[in-house]
Design a protein around this motif. Structure first.
Motif, PDB file in Angstrom:
ATOM      1  N   LYS A  10       0.820  -1.209   0.000  1.00 19.43           N
ATOM      2  CA  LYS A  10       0.000   0.000   0.000  1.00 19.43           C
ATOM      3  C   LYS A  10       0.856   1.263   0.000  1.00 19.43           C
ATOM      4  N   LEU A  11       1.918   1.273   0.797  1.00 20.90           N
ATOM      5  CA  LEU A  11       2.782   2.457   0.860  1.00 20.90           C
ATOM      6  C   LEU A  11       3.499   2.685  -0.463  1.00 20.90           C
ATOM      7  N   VAL A  12       4.004   1.610  -1.068  1.00 16.78           N
ATOM      8  CA  VAL A  12       4.678   1.749  -2.355  1.00 16.78           C
ATOM      9  C   VAL A  12       3.682   2.182  -3.423  1.00 16.78           C
ATOM     10  N   LEU A 122       6.014  10.297  10.207  1.00 17.58           N
ATOM     11  CA  LEU A 122       4.578  10.110  10.359  1.00 17.58           C
ATOM     12  C   LEU A 122       4.129   8.847   9.626  1.00 17.58           C
ATOM     13  N   PRO A 123       3.083   8.196  10.121  1.00 19.26           N
ATOM     14  CA  PRO A 123       2.573   6.999   9.454  1.00 19.26           C
ATOM     15  C   PRO A 123       2.244   7.262   7.990  1.00 19.26           C
ATOM     16  N   GLY A 124       2.546   6.282   7.149  1.00 22.61           N
ATOM     17  CA  GLY A 124       2.225   6.386   5.733  1.00 22.61           C
ATOM     18  C   GLY A 124       3.282   7.053   4.891  1.00 22.61           C
ATOM     19  N   MET A 125       4.315   7.599   5.531  1.00 23.39           N
ATOM     20  CA  MET A 125       5.376   8.272   4.785  1.00 23.39           C
ATOM     21  C   MET A 125       6.357   7.271   4.176  1.00 23.39           C
ATOM     22  N   VAL A 126       7.058   7.734   3.149  1.00 23.53           N
ATOM     23  CA  VAL A 126       8.258   7.071   2.654  1.00 23.53           C
ATOM     24  C   VAL A 126       9.421   8.006   2.948  1.00 23.53           C
ATOM     25  N   ILE A 127      10.415   7.503   3.672  1.00 21.22           N
ATOM     26  CA  ILE A 127      11.574   8.302   4.064  1.00 21.22           C
ATOM     27  C   ILE A 127      12.830   7.542   3.665  1.00 21.22           C
ATOM     28  N   ALA A 128      13.682   8.175   2.887  1.00 19.54           N
ATOM     29  CA  ALA A 128      14.951   7.573   2.468  1.00 19.54           C
ATOM     30  C   ALA A 128      16.086   8.454   2.940  1.00 19.54           C
ATOM     31  N   ALA A 129      17.166   7.842   3.399  1.00 17.62           N
ATOM     32  CA  ALA A 129      18.286   8.620   3.931  1.00 17.62           C
ATOM     33  C   ALA A 129      19.586   7.844   3.766  1.00 17.62           C
ATOM     34  N   GLY A 130      20.683   8.565   3.830  1.00 12.82           N
ATOM     35  CA  GLY A 130      21.994   7.970   3.621  1.00 12.82           C
ATOM     36  C   GLY A 130      22.517   7.236   4.830  1.00 12.82           C
ATOM     37  N   ASP A 131      21.697   6.386   5.414  1.00 15.19           N
ATOM     38  CA  ASP A 131      22.095   5.581   6.559  1.00 15.19           C
ATOM     39  C   ASP A 131      21.198   4.350   6.578  1.00 15.19           C
ATOM     40  N   GLY A 141       4.844   2.955  11.142  1.00 18.67           N
ATOM     41  CA  GLY A 141       4.104   2.658   9.929  1.00 18.67           C
ATOM     42  C   GLY A 141       4.577   3.484   8.755  1.00 18.67           C
ATOM     43  N   ALA A 142       5.845   3.909   8.797  1.00 15.62           N
ATOM     44  CA  ALA A 142       6.475   4.638   7.689  1.00 15.62           C
ATOM     45  C   ALA A 142       7.521   3.731   7.062  1.00 15.62           C
ATOM     46  N   LEU A 143       7.618   3.761   5.747  1.00 17.88           N
ATOM     47  CA  LEU A 143       8.625   2.960   5.055  1.00 17.88           C
ATOM     48  C   LEU A 143       9.927   3.741   4.990  1.00 17.88           C
ATOM     49  N   GLY A 144      10.915   3.315   5.755  1.00 19.41           N
ATOM     50  CA  GLY A 144      12.215   3.958   5.756  1.00 19.41           C
ATOM     51  C   GLY A 144      13.279   3.011   5.246  1.00 19.41           C
ATOM     52  N   PHE A 145      14.201   3.530   4.462  1.00 18.13           N
ATOM     53  CA  PHE A 145      15.295   2.693   3.955  1.00 18.13           C
ATOM     54  C   PHE A 145      16.516   3.545   3.642  1.00 18.13           C
ATOM     55  N   GLY A 146      17.679   2.907   3.671  1.00 16.44           N
ATOM     56  CA  GLY A 146      18.931   3.595   3.395  1.00 16.44           C
ATOM     57  C   GLY A 146      19.211   3.676   1.906  1.00 16.44           C
ATOM     58  N   ILE A 147      19.903   4.737   1.502  1.00 15.24           N
ATOM     59  CA  ILE A 147      20.273   4.936   0.103  1.00 15.24           C
ATOM     60  C   ILE A 147      21.723   5.396   0.016  1.00 15.24           C
ATOM     61  N   GLY A 148      22.303   5.230  -1.175  1.00 14.17           N
ATOM     62  CA  GLY A 148      23.686   5.632  -1.406  1.00 14.17           C
ATOM     63  C   GLY A 148      23.791   7.092  -1.831  1.00 14.17           C
ATOM     64  N   THR A 149      25.026   7.545  -2.017  1.00 15.36           N
ATOM     65  CA  THR A 149      25.284   8.949  -2.314  1.00 15.36           C
ATOM     66  C   THR A 149      24.619   9.408  -3.608  1.00 15.36           C
ATOM     67  N   SER A 150      24.695   8.597  -4.669  1.00 17.00           N
ATOM     68  CA  SER A 150      24.081   9.009  -5.931  1.00 17.00           C
ATOM     69  C   SER A 150      22.568   9.116  -5.789  1.00 17.00           C
ATOM     70  N   ASP A 151      21.984   8.241  -4.961  1.00 21.69           N
ATOM     71  CA  ASP A 151      20.546   8.313  -4.716  1.00 21.69           C
ATOM     72  C   ASP A 151      20.187   9.550  -3.901  1.00 21.69           C
ATOM     73  N   ILE A 152      21.054   9.933  -2.967  1.00 19.66           N
ATOM     74  CA  ILE A 152      20.813  11.163  -2.209  1.00 19.66           C
ATOM     75  C   ILE A 152      20.750  12.349  -3.158  1.00 19.66           C
ATOM     76  N   GLU A 153      21.679  12.400  -4.095  1.00 19.46           N
ATOM     77  CA  GLU A 153      21.669  13.480  -5.084  1.00 19.46           C
ATOM     78  C   GLU A 153      20.369  13.465  -5.892  1.00 19.46           C
ATOM     79  N   HIS A 154      19.967  12.278  -6.352  1.00 27.89           N
ATOM     80  CA  HIS A 154      18.744  12.148  -7.153  1.00 27.89           C
ATOM     81  C   HIS A 154      17.523  12.590  -6.354  1.00 27.89           C
ATOM     82  N   TYR A 155      17.467  12.166  -5.095  1.00 31.32           N
ATOM     83  CA  TYR A 155      16.354  12.568  -4.231  1.00 31.32           C
ATOM     84  C   TYR A 155      16.309  14.080  -4.065  1.00 31.32           C
ATOM     85  N   LEU A 156      17.460  14.667  -3.708  1.00 34.48           N
ATOM     86  CA  LEU A 156      17.481  16.108  -3.454  1.00 34.48           C
ATOM     87  C   LEU A 156      17.044  16.916  -4.677  1.00 34.48           C
ATOM     88  N   ALA A 157      17.414  16.446  -5.859  1.00 38.33           N
ATOM     89  CA  ALA A 157      17.092  17.178  -7.088  1.00 38.33           C
ATOM     90  C   ALA A 157      15.659  16.956  -7.554  1.00 38.33           C
TER      91      ALA A 157
END
Length: 472
Positions: A10-12, A122-131, A141-157
């Protein structure tokens, strides 16, 4: 036609911007928020600068200094490399319009402690971070996952990521935990059962009466360490405990937004007829306080057990891994785990440095002294946690027992700052990883709950908290 969906699905689904294949396995995923630190973000910001790109939604990001900063009381400056990292991080946050909690900020702390405590998860969020321990946020109830440096750049942009769907695993905790057993023991028992790669390619959803009975802080510990068995996501459906927790946080929605939000959050549940790709069941009553003996989080046993004998392992690869771990840890097969002497004790990290963890350890330490020859430090997960602990008098309990009371940061979780083990020094640690050299070159790490760390510090060896505190 009804199509049963897991909470993960559902979150995805709700965050999918575009499907990239016919099987719906790869998507462009919208990401609600991120948290940035001084260690994993520099290359991403440099790439943005070189491409003359801006950050798409600066207010959806928070910068936190936590990995390289000192934790000694009165900290003002940092050594060369750390100072350069944090200075560049501050420059990046300023230039791209991102709020930052730097080393002197009143709300500074470990990113995965700070984000929930101020209400940004918050519940229902998707949160990605470099850790990798961004999985912590699954407790809400939030989907959190780690990402690499290139993904951090892609997310920020773009505020999006290219994302590959995961398979689903349900871990059910049946029954209730016996006295002396914490959520850290539950997740360590899970990792020991399925292995360090047992959940690779999966998102875990924790269910069962044992999970519902856990506090939110205990759930965060559970989801935090799910990554140590390979999971790239961990979820617990939000309930009234989540709502009550968030109601006390300063940045959660207010007024009418809060009413609408809480109504929406109650729908974030796995459908009853949803089918998971894998099922794992844990019996709460069979779980005991756990400790690691080796150099991987899955190399763990109950505190009442012994160091394994590699000769009894039929798989040659696993046998070799056990032999290497025993050599590094300087342990012998068959050695009772509770006979292993320690020289250091550490309470801290994004896994176990919240106020509930400190209260739990302080209950064990009150009126007791740590053993001679043990150096012990406690590092609150945030400056907010530190202030609350001091208001409750926990700092005095720790210092009277012989622990050093520090300021917040990742500290001895990883050898990236001033807090490191000496070679061959053995540490009872409330952290999440016991890899070779993780806490310092040649340092030897035994993972356990904060209460177990406190008990071990008092005994001067790995000890059963149930015997020290009479928890039976």
């Amino acid at each position: 036609m009804h199509r049963a969906r897991t909470l993960y699905d559902k979150l995805v689904d709700r965050h999918t911007v575009r499907k990239l294949d016919e099987q719906d396995q790869q998507v462009v995923l919208y990401v609600d928020r991120t948290v940035l630190n001084e260690y994993t973000s520099p290359q991403a910001f440099t790439a943005l600068r070189l491409a003359s790109r801006s950050v798409w939604r600066p207010r959806a990001a928070l910068g936190v200094v936590d990995h390289v900063n000192p934790t000694v009381v009165g900290r003002i400056t940092m050594p060369g490399d750390a100072a350069r990292q944090t200075a560049y991080f501050a420059e990046n946050c300023r230039d791209f319009g991102i709020e930052i909690f730097d080393m002197t900020h009143a709300m500074q702390g470990i990113e995965h402690v700070v984000m929930p405590e101020i209400g940004l998860v918050l519940p229902g969020m998707v949160i990605a971070a470099g850790d990798s321990h961004t999985t912590t946020y699954g407790a809400f109830g939030a989907l959190g996952f780690g990402i690499g440096t290139s993904d951090i750049e892609h997310y920020l942009a773009t505020q999006t990521l290219i994302y590959k769907r995961l398979a689903s695993m349900r871990v059910t905790l049946e029954g209730h935990l016996p006295p002396g057993v914490r959520s850290k023991d539950v997740v360590m028992a899970l990792i020991e059962k399925i292995g360090a790669s047992g959940a690779t390619g999966y998102a875990i959803e924790f269910q069962g009466a044992g999970i519902r009975a856990l506090s939110i802080e205990a759930r965060m510990t559970l989801c935090n360490m799910a990554v140590e068995c390979g999971a790239r996501g961990a979820l617990i459906a939000p309930d009234e405990k989540v709502i009550d927790y968030l109601a006390q946080t300063p940045r959660a929605p207010k007024g009418e937004l809060w009413r609408l939000a809480t109504e929406s959050w109650t729908s974030l549940q796995t459908d009853q007829d949803a089918v998971f790709d894998r099922e794992v069941v844990l019996a709460a009553g069979e779980i005991a306080p756990m400790v690691t003996w080796g150099t991987s989080p899955d190399q763990a046993v109950k505190i009442t057990e012994c160091v394994p004998d590699p000769r009894l392992q039929p798989d040659p690869v696993r046998r070799q891994a056990i032999e290497r771990a025993l050599a590094y840890m300087d342990l012998r097969p068959g050695q009772p785990v509770d006979s292993i002497e320690i020289q250091a004790a550490f309470i801290g990290s994004c896994t176990n440095a919240r106020i509930e963890d400190l209260r739990d350890a302080a209950r064990i330490l009150e009126g007791r002294q740590i053993a001679p020859g043990v150096k012990a430090i406690v590092v609150p997960g945030s400056m907010s946690v530190r202030r609350q602990a001091e208001a409750e008098g926990l700092d005095r309990i720790f210092t009277l027992a012989g622990f050093e009371w520090r300021q917040s940061g990742c500290s001895m979780c990883l050898a990236m700052n001033d807090d490191v083990l000496a070679r061959a020094e053995r540490c009872a640690s409330s952290t999440n990883r016991n890899f070779e050299d993780r806490q310092g070159a040649g340092g030897r790490t035994h993972l356990m709950s904060p209460a177990m760390v406190a008990a071990s510090a008092v005994a001067g060896r790995l000890a059963d908290v149930r015997q020290i505190a009479g928890e039976r």
